[in-house]
Write a protein that holds these residues in place. Structure first.
Motif, mmCIF file in Angstrom:
data_model
loop_
_atom_site.group_PDB
_atom_site.id
_atom_site.type_symbol
_atom_site.label_atom_id
_atom_site.label_comp_id
_atom_site.label_asym_id
_atom_site.label_seq_id
_atom_site.Cartn_x
_atom_site.Cartn_y
_atom_site.Cartn_z
ATOM 1 N N ILE A 350 -12.046 -90.554 27.725
ATOM 2 C CA ILE A 350 -11.086 -89.562 27.231
ATOM 3 C C ILE A 350 -10.798 -88.515 28.300
ATOM 4 C CG2 ILE A 350 -10.733 -87.698 25.562
ATOM 5 C CD1 ILE A 350 -10.376 -90.439 24.348
ATOM 6 N N GLN A 351 -11.838 -88.057 29.000
ATOM 7 C CA GLN A 351 -11.648 -87.047 30.041
ATOM 8 C C GLN A 351 -10.807 -87.588 31.198
ATOM 9 O OE1 GLN A 351 -12.418 -83.628 30.439
ATOM 10 N NE2 GLN A 351 -12.416 -84.003 28.229
ATOM 11 N N GLU A 352 -11.060 -88.831 31.599
ATOM 12 C CA GLU A 352 -10.265 -89.431 32.675
ATOM 13 C C GLU A 352 -8.806 -89.563 32.258
ATOM 14 O OE1 GLU A 352 -12.071 -93.112 33.723
ATOM 15 O OE2 GLU A 352 -13.741 -92.180 34.811
ATOM 16 N N LEU A 353 -8.600 -89.919 30.991
ATOM 17 C CA LEU A 353 -7.237 -90.041 30.483
ATOM 18 C C LEU A 353 -6.537 -88.687 30.492
ATOM 19 C CD1 LEU A 353 -4.962 -91.622 29.121
ATOM 20 C CD2 LEU A 353 -6.129 -91.280 26.931
ATOM 21 N N CYS A 354 -7.234 -87.653 30.019
ATOM 22 C CA CYS A 354 -6.648 -86.309 29.990
ATOM 23 C C CYS A 354 -6.303 -85.834 31.404
ATOM 24 C CB CYS A 354 -7.603 -85.321 29.326
ATOM 25 S SG CYS A 354 -7.786 -85.540 27.539
ATOM 26 N N GLN A 355 -7.198 -86.087 32.348
ATOM 27 C CA GLN A 355 -6.942 -85.673 33.725
ATOM 28 C C GLN A 355 -5.734 -86.390 34.314
ATOM 29 O OE1 GLN A 355 -10.624 -86.218 35.884
ATOM 30 N NE2 GLN A 355 -11.750 -84.790 34.556
ATOM 31 N N SER A 356 -5.561 -87.671 33.967
ATOM 32 C CA SER A 356 -4.412 -88.417 34.485
ATOM 33 C C SER A 356 -3.092 -87.872 33.952
ATOM 34 C CB SER A 356 -4.538 -89.907 34.124
ATOM 35 O OG SER A 356 -4.348 -90.119 32.731
ATOM 36 N N CYS A 357 -3.158 -87.176 32.810
ATOM 37 C CA CYS A 357 -1.962 -86.572 32.208
ATOM 38 C C CYS A 357 -1.896 -85.073 32.485
ATOM 39 C CB CYS A 357 -1.945 -86.817 30.701
ATOM 40 S SG CYS A 357 -1.856 -88.552 30.234
ATOM 41 N N GLY A 358 -2.535 -84.630 33.547
ATOM 42 C CA GLY A 358 -2.466 -83.230 33.921
ATOM 43 C C GLY A 358 -3.235 -82.301 33.011
ATOM 44 N N GLY A 359 -4.201 -82.840 32.252
ATOM 45 C CA GLY A 359 -4.988 -82.014 31.343
ATOM 46 C C GLY A 359 -4.251 -81.587 30.090
ATOM 47 N N ARG A 360 -3.098 -82.186 29.838
ATOM 48 C CA ARG A 360 -2.290 -81.800 28.674
ATOM 49 C C ARG A 360 -2.742 -82.552 27.423
ATOM 50 N NH1 ARG A 360 1.229 -82.383 32.976
ATOM 51 N NH2 ARG A 360 1.550 -84.563 32.406
ATOM 52 N N SER A 361 -3.296 -81.830 26.468
ATOM 53 C CA SER A 361 -3.703 -82.447 25.207
ATOM 54 C C SER A 361 -3.770 -81.383 24.129
ATOM 55 C CB SER A 361 -5.071 -83.132 25.340
ATOM 56 O OG SER A 361 -6.087 -82.174 25.567
ATOM 57 N N VAL A 362 -3.650 -81.822 22.885
ATOM 58 C CA VAL A 362 -3.753 -80.913 21.748
ATOM 59 C C VAL A 362 -4.335 -81.701 20.570
ATOM 60 C CG1 VAL A 362 -1.372 -81.377 21.013
ATOM 61 C CG2 VAL A 362 -2.512 -79.287 20.253
ATOM 62 N N VAL A 363 -5.216 -81.065 19.835
ATOM 63 C CA VAL A 363 -5.784 -81.681 18.638
ATOM 64 C C VAL A 363 -5.016 -81.145 17.439
ATOM 65 C CG1 VAL A 363 -7.866 -82.081 17.281
ATOM 66 C CG2 VAL A 363 -8.035 -81.752 19.764
ATOM 67 N N VAL A 364 -4.444 -82.046 16.651
ATOM 68 C CA VAL A 364 -3.579 -81.652 15.535
ATOM 69 C C VAL A 364 -4.169 -82.147 14.216
ATOM 70 C CG1 VAL A 364 -1.288 -81.874 14.498
ATOM 71 C CG2 VAL A 364 -1.513 -81.652 16.975
ATOM 72 N N SER A 365 -4.309 -81.246 13.276
ATOM 73 C CA SER A 365 -4.740 -81.625 11.934
ATOM 74 C C SER A 365 -3.553 -82.176 11.164
ATOM 75 C CB SER A 365 -5.320 -80.408 11.195
ATOM 76 O OG SER A 365 -5.496 -80.715 9.819
ATOM 77 N N MET A 366 -3.716 -83.354 10.611
ATOM 78 C CA MET A 366 -2.652 -83.960 9.825
ATOM 79 C C MET A 366 -2.501 -83.291 8.455
ATOM 80 S SD MET A 366 -1.411 -86.380 11.816
ATOM 81 C CE MET A 366 -1.692 -85.208 13.144
ATOM 82 N N LYS A 367 -3.434 -82.370 8.130
ATOM 83 C CA LYS A 367 -3.406 -81.697 6.826
ATOM 84 C C LYS A 367 -2.665 -80.363 6.887
ATOM 85 C CE LYS A 367 -5.870 -84.839 4.661
ATOM 86 N NZ LYS A 367 -5.289 -85.682 3.590
ATOM 87 N N ASP A 368 -3.141 -79.443 7.788
ATOM 88 C CA ASP A 368 -2.528 -78.113 7.775
ATOM 89 C C ASP A 368 -1.452 -77.927 8.841
ATOM 90 O OD1 ASP A 368 -3.817 -77.587 10.224
ATOM 91 O OD2 ASP A 368 -5.539 -76.708 9.219
ATOM 92 N N LYS A 369 -1.428 -78.772 9.882
ATOM 93 C CA LYS A 369 -0.347 -78.816 10.860
ATOM 94 C C LYS A 369 -0.123 -77.488 11.585
ATOM 95 C CE LYS A 369 1.614 -81.870 7.420
ATOM 96 N NZ LYS A 369 2.575 -81.981 6.332
ATOM 97 N N GLN A 370 -1.166 -76.657 11.677
ATOM 98 C CA GLN A 370 -1.015 -75.358 12.315
ATOM 99 C C GLN A 370 -0.872 -75.457 13.837
ATOM 100 O OE1 GLN A 370 -0.759 -72.372 10.603
ATOM 101 N NE2 GLN A 370 -0.594 -73.808 8.896
#
Length: 434
Positions: A350-370
């Motif tokens: 997961i870390q290698e994948l995130c680094q390959s994408c410039g560290g761009r990631s976000v964790v999104v709750s499918m329930k509250d969508k905040q």
């Protein structure tokens, strides 16, 4: 990136891959053309006649779509030439003209170096003169320097035509003239006089659009559909979870218009099917381009299928796709829960994948969508960066496919099979519209 291993790849597989890329992605030839010519005028018949005369082939079909730009490729004395036949822009409203000019330039990347203006003298009136001035203004202030008038009928020229000839430096050619060499010479002179420069969109045509184009990709259809619902704030929205085609939905998010495309899983599909869906994906975002590829993943270990999907996406859209990719990790409950945060931080894949994408990631709750505003903020930061283009365009797509063609032809030459013919033939490309 190694697409093929010559020691393990048969000639038939290479030839099939070569032919499939050409079938769906002839943009690669556009990118390599020394002469990039745009035909502008009212008459579909006359533009078709001129285009076929230039290419010396019946590549343009008058029955094909006359509402979108159509490019065709060929050769002059070993040099690539691309001709784009435009629709009747004189009949289009201004905003549609802007969109089609931008699309025209994207199809003939990096931009045209010759504009041929087809005119019937008896019908070219003041209103046509004003509309043509507007059309050419979208190609930049040097548009007239790259232009030549094509007289479609032998008629007396009026004041509007005389004005146009003067603006074009008296460069003209009669459509009734069958001297192909003379026309070629005139076109080459235009390119030489302008020192191989080309025309691009003015600020007016490439001003930011209000629609944000996002492509959701990944192996799991259910996760992507849930992400669409979360982003748009709707339920039961989107296509079937295992849809084999791109599904496009639109809505308003945080006060802005957003267009979401669910790209079907590509890994394991025949190459032709992969290319067809990728082609359709690009078409549905034309002409603005794709502002972000959102890779949708659950919080969990990457499977072999996930890794295969990522490799297929990169091979298809080229390594440039990572510059426009961010990762959306979907969870059902609290995105800040320690098990979620710890897993993302500690899992090596997961870390290698995130680094390959410039560290761009976000964790999104499918329930509250905040976290949706955070997601859009990350897209904007990526889109508005000065370090790269604002969107993944057809021109970038073309360069990726050109690299594939060159690599495949190199493999073909290595195998030295006399039955394989190089790709020096003409191709008609009609860009699909949603």
């Amino acid at each position: 990136m190694i697409l093929f291993n010559s020691s393990k790849t048969s000639m038939s597989k290479i030839s099939h891959s070569h032919a499939t890329i050409i079938k769906y992605f002839p943009l690669c030839f556009v990118a390599a053309s020394e002469f990039r010519i745009v035909l502008l005028g009212k008459s579909e018949d006359k533009k078709t006649k001129l285009g076929n005369f230039i290419i010396r082939d019946r590549g343009f079909d008058v029955q094909k779509s006359n509402q979108r730009c159509v490019p065709i490729c060929g050769e002059w004395r070993g040099k690539h030439v691309t001709v784009v036949k435009t629709p009747d822009l004189f009949s289009f409203p201004e905003q549609k003209v802007r969109e089609e000019v931008r699309r025209c330039i994207s199809l003939i990347f990096p931009g045209p170096n010759v504009l041929l203006l087809l005119v019937k003298p008896s019908e070219f009136k003041e209103k046509d003169k004003e509309k043509l001035k507007f059309i050419l203004s979208l190609f930049g202030e040097d548009a007239f320097k790259h232009s030549m008038v094509i007289i479609t009928h032998e008629e007396k020229t009026g004041s509007s035509v005389n004005w146009l000839l003067e603006k074009c430096g008296q460069r003209q050619f009669s459509l009734n003239n069958k001297d192909h060499g003379l026309l070629t010479e005139k076109i080459e002179n235009i390119v030489q006089e302008n020192k191989d420069t080309f025309l691009t969109c003015t600020e007016e045509t490439r001003r930011p659009k209000s629609v944000l184009n996002l492509v959701l990709c990944g192996r799991r259809g259910a996760e992507k559909t849930s992400a669409v619902n979360a982003i748009l704030g709707q339920r039961k929205f989107g296509g079937p979870e295992d849809s084999s085609e791109c599904v496009k939905t639109q809505g308003e998010v945080c006060g802005r218009r957003v267009s979401l495309l669910e790209l079907p899983a590509l890994y394991g599909k025949p190459q032709e099917a992969v290319m067809e869906e990728s082609f359709r994906c690009i078409s549905l975002c034309d002409p603005e381009g794709i502002h972000a590829f959102i890779l949708v993943l659950p919080v969990g270990a990457l499977t072999d299928e996930d890794k295969g999907e990522l490799e297929t996406i990169q091979n298809t859209f080229s390594s440039k796709v990572t510059d426009f990719t961010l990762i959306l990790f979907s969870v059902e409950l609290d995105p800040t829960a320690p098990p979620v945060v710890d897993f993302i931080r500690q899992n090596r894949d997961i870390q290698e994948l995130c680094q390959s994408c410039g560290g761009r990631s976000v964790v999104v709750s499918m329930k509250d969508k905040q976290q949706i505003p955070e997601l859009l903020d990350q897209v904007d930061k990526m889109r508005l960066s000065d370090q790269k283009p604002h969107s993944y365009t057809t021109g970038m797509f073309a360069h990726g496919q050109m690299e594939k063609i060159l690599q495949l032809e190199a493999e073909i030459k290595k195998l030295k099979n006399p039955h394989v013919v190089s790709c020096k033939y003409f191709i008609v490309f009609i860009f699909c519209s949603s």
